[in-house]
Write a protein that holds these residues in place. Structure first.
Motif, short mmCIF file in Angstrom:
data_model
loop_
_atom_site.label_atom_id
_atom_site.label_comp_id
_atom_site.label_asym_id
_atom_site.label_seq_id
_atom_site.Cartn_x
_atom_site.Cartn_y
_atom_site.Cartn_z
N THR A 60 -10.28 -2.58 5.95
CA THR A 60 -10.15 -1.83 4.70
C THR A 60 -9.47 -0.49 4.94
O THR A 60 -8.74 0.02 4.07
CB THR A 60 -11.52 -1.61 4.05
N ARG A 92 -14.26 -5.77 9.54
CA ARG A 92 -14.02 -5.76 8.10
C ARG A 92 -13.85 -4.33 7.59
O ARG A 92 -13.00 -4.05 6.74
CB ARG A 92 -15.17 -6.45 7.37
N LEU A 93 -14.65 -3.42 8.14
CA LEU A 93 -14.53 -2.02 7.76
C LEU A 93 -13.17 -1.46 8.20
O LEU A 93 -12.50 -0.75 7.44
CB LEU A 93 -15.67 -1.22 8.38
N ASP A 118 -5.50 -0.50 5.21
CA ASP A 118 -4.73 -0.59 3.97
C ASP A 118 -4.36 0.78 3.40
O ASP A 118 -3.55 0.88 2.48
CB ASP A 118 -5.53 -1.37 2.91
N LYS A 119 -4.96 1.85 3.95
CA LYS A 119 -4.71 3.20 3.43
C LYS A 119 -3.61 3.87 4.25
O LYS A 119 -3.76 4.04 5.47
CB LYS A 119 -5.99 4.01 3.47
#
Length: 549
Positions: free
Chosen positions: A452, A448-449, A455-456
Motif C-alpha cells: 500500500t 501487504r502494508l 502506491d504513494k
C-alpha cells in the motif's frame, strides 16, 4: 444369409436329388448363383451355387472329377449337375470327394431350365436379404431406444449377445470395463496384447477389415474400436468365434458400435455440462456473484458439494518453469508439449487424488491459467492441512508436468467464500512478486502494508533517495552492503553475531557499516534512521521481486 436347404425348397427343385453333403444343407450359405463349365479358373467365388451341364467334360469322368475339385477349391457351397444329356450318372468317387469337403452336390433333371433355376434362387436370396434388412432395422431401433431410454451400456451388451451369441466386453477410452456378459471379464488392452496371426479376409462386409484379433491367455479375442468424429471412445471385445461371422451378425455388431458411440458421446456431453455447471458455480462463489444462503446450499448439494464444511481457499498460478525469479503467465506463453486443457486435467486429477488420500472434500475450478481450490480443513490445522495437501499435489505434478510450475496462495475461510478467495489471491500475488512458491495470507501482513505504501509517489521518492547510493555502490564495487545491513539489523546491532553469520572479520564488518552510514547519511545507532533504512530496503526488495524473509 440364405442356407442351401432354403434354396432347395423352391418348387423348381422339387425333383432334384441331393447326392452329397446332405448333412451340410443347413450350414452352407448361398449368396449367388452362376452357370459354369470348364475351365473354372477364378470365375467362381465363395458361397456360390454353381450350375453345370458337364458339356465340357465330353463324358470323361476324370475330367468331371477335376472340374468338381476346382469348384470346391474356389469356395463354392453347392454344385447342381444337370443329368440326362452329357452326364448320366455321378460317380461315387466324386460324391465321396464332396462329402469329405463338406460340399453339396445336387442332381437336377435335364428338363429344368437354368434360367428358371437362377430366377428362383435369386428370388429366395433376395427375399431372405429383405427379411434380414427388416430384422436388422428393427434391431437397430432397439439399440437406439436403449441409448435414448437408459443410462446403462450393459443393455447394449446384452442385446448384442442375444442377436449374435457373442460374449462382448465393452470398454471405454480409459480402458475401464463398462459392460460384459461373463461374470469375470478379463482386463484387455490393445497396447499390451500381442496380435493374433492374421487371416485372409473372408467377408466383404465393410466392418470386417476393422476387426483385429489378439492373444490373451491362450484365447483369441477380437476387437473393434468405438469412435465418433475420428475420436476414440472405447472398444468392443469378444472371444473370436469358431465360425465366420455372417453378414447379418456383422451388421448387428455395426449397430452395436453405433449405439455405444452414441452412448459415450451422450455421456461425455452430460459430464461436460456437469463440469461447466460446477465451474460456473465455483467461480460465482469465489467472485461473490451469488449470495451465500440456504438456496445456494441446496444448489451446491445437487452438484455434490457441501458448503457447511470448513474450507480453506488455495489459489494457484500455472506457469512455465524458467530461471529463478522469472514466472511468466501461462496464458501468454504456453508450453509446447502440454495444452492448458491437458494441464488442467492433470491438476484436477491430482487434486482429487490428494483430497481422497487425505479423506478431505475438495472443490476445484480453473480460470485462465489460475486454479481455485476449496479444501475441507479444521480451523486449528489450516497450515498443516494446506502443506500436507500441496506436498502431495506438487510431488505428482512435478513428475507429470516437468515444464509447468505452480505458485500457491492460501487463506482461511472466515466470513465468505469470496473473502477467502480474495485473500488467497492476494497471498498468491505477493508470493509471485517474491518468487515464493507457497504463501499464506496470514504471513503477509507486513508485505501487504508495504504494498500500500508503494502506491504513494512520495513514499517511492523517499525510498529511492535513501537507498539508491547503496544500490549504486553495490553494483559498481560488486559488494553487498544492503545484505550486510539487513543481517546487522536482524541481530539487533550485535557486531559479533553479524560477523559470524557473514563470515567476516569484525573490523571488515565495522568498515562496511561505516560505509553504509557515509553513503546514506544515516546513523546506525539512531533508531529512527535504522527504521527508515530497513523500510526503504524492504520496499525496494518487494518492488523488485526479491524475497527478504
Amino acid at each position: 444369409m440364405t442356407v442351401a436347404a432354403e434354396i432347395l425348397q423352391a418348387p423348381i427343385f422339387e425333383h432334384a436329388k441331393v447326392r452329397a453333403g446332405t448333412s451340410f444343407l443347413a450350414q452352407n450359405y448361398i449368396e449367388w448363383i452362376s452357370v459354369m463349365e470348364l475351365p473354372v479358373e477364378n470365375f467362381v467365388r465363395e458361397n456360390e451355387f454353381v450350375l453345370t451341364t458337364g458339356i465340357g467334360c465330353h463324358g470323361d469322368y476324370v475330367l468331371l472329377e477335376q472340374f468338381v475339385r476346382d469348384v470346391i477349391d474356389s469356395g463354392a457351397s453347392m454344385l447342381g449337375i444337370a443329368t440326362g444329356r452329357f452326364i448320366f450318372t455321378i460317380p461315387d468317387s466324386i460324391l465321396t470327394l464332396a462329402n469329405e469337403h463338406e460340399f453339396i452336390i445336387v442332381e437336377i433333371p435335364w428338363e429344368v431350365r437354368f434360367g428358371d433355376a437362377i430366377q428362383a434362387v435369386l428370388h429366395v436370396i433376395n427375399h431372405q436379404k429383405r427379411s434380414e434388412r427388416e430384422e436388422s432395422e428393427r434391431i437397430r431401433r432397439q439399440f437406439i431406444n436403449i441409448v435414448l431410454q437408459t443410462t446403462d451400456v450393459q443393455a447394449i451388451c446384452e442385446l448384442l449377445h442375444d442377436h449374435t451369441s457373442l460374449s462382448p466386453i465393452i470398454i471405454d477410452n480409459k480402458e475401464t470395463v463398462r459392460a460384459h456378459i461373463k461374470s469375470n471379464p478379463p482386463v484387455l488392452s490393445v497396447n499390451d496384447l500381442p496380435l493374433a496371426e492374421s487371416e485372409s479376409p473372408i467377408s466383404d462386409h465393410p466392418l470386417y477389415p476393422y476387426i483385429e484379433s489378439y492373444n490373451y491367455q491362450d484365447t483369441v479375442y477380437s476387437t473393434i474400436q468405438i469412435e465418433a468424429s475420428h475420436r476414440k471412445l472405447g472398444y468392443i471385445w469378444f472371444p473370436h468365434p469358431s465360425s465366420t461371422l455372417s453378414w447379418f451378425h456383422l451388421t448387428i455388431l455395426e449397430h452395436a458400435l453405433t449405439a455405444c458411440a452414441l452412448f459415450f458421446v451422450q455421456e461425455d456431453a452430460v459430464e461436460t455440462a456437469e463440469i461447466r455447471l460446477k465451474d460456473t458455480f465455483l467461480l460465482e462463489l469465489a467472485r461473490g456473484i451469488v449470495t451465500e444462503d440456504s438456496t445456494l446450499s441446496s444448489k451446491a448439494q445437487k452438484l455434490g458439494y457441501d458448503l457447511n464444511l470448513t474450507y480453506l481457499c488455495i489459489v494457484g498460478d500455472i506457469h512455465l518453469r524458467k530461471k529463478v525469479g522469472d514466472f511468466p503467465s501461462f496464458k501468454q506463453d504456453s508450453p509446447t508439449t502440454s495444452s492448458l486443457q491437458n494441464v488442467n486435467y492433470y491438476i484436477q486429477r491430482e487434486v482429487a487424488n490428494a483430497a481422497q488420500f487425505l479423506s478431505k472434500r475438495v472443490m476445484v475450478t480453473f480460470d485462465e491459467g489460475e486454479v481455485i481450490i476449496y479444501l475441507e480443513t479444521d480451523h486449528h490445522l489450516l497450515a498443516e492441512s494446506a502443506n500436507q495437501f500441496l506436498d502431495t499435489v506438487d510431488r505428482r505434478l512435478n513428475e507429470l508436468l516437468t515444464e509447468v510450475g505452480l505458485n500457491w496462495g492460501i487463506a482461511a475461510k472466515r466470513d465468505s467464500f469470496k473473502q477467502s478467495y480474495v485473500e488467497a489471491k492476494a497471498a498468491l500475488d505477493i508470493g509471485l512478486r517474491s518468487s515464493v512458491e507457497r504463501t499464506f495470507y496470514k504471513d503477509t501482513r507486513i508485505k501487504r502494508l508495504l504494498l500500500t505504501m508503494l502506491d504513494k509517489p512520495e513514499v517511492f521518492d523517499v525510498m529511492e533517495d535513501t537507498i539508491q547510493p547503496l544500490l549504486d555502490y553495490d553494483a559498481k564495487r560488486q559488494t553487498d552492503l544492503v545484505h550486510t545491513f539487513m543481517m546487522y539489523n536482524k541481530h539487533n546491532g550485535n557486531v559479533s553475531q553479524t560477523a559470524r553469520e557473514l563470515h567476516l572479520h569484525r573490523q571488515s564488518l565495522l568498515y562496511r557499516l561505516r560505509n553504509i552510514e557515509s553513503l546514506t547519511q544515516l546513523s546506525l545507532v539512531d533508531a529512527d534512521d535504522v527504521f527508515l533504512l530497513e523500510l526503504c530496503i524492504r520496499l525496494s526488495m518487494l518492488k523488485n521481486g526479491v524475497d527478504h524473509d
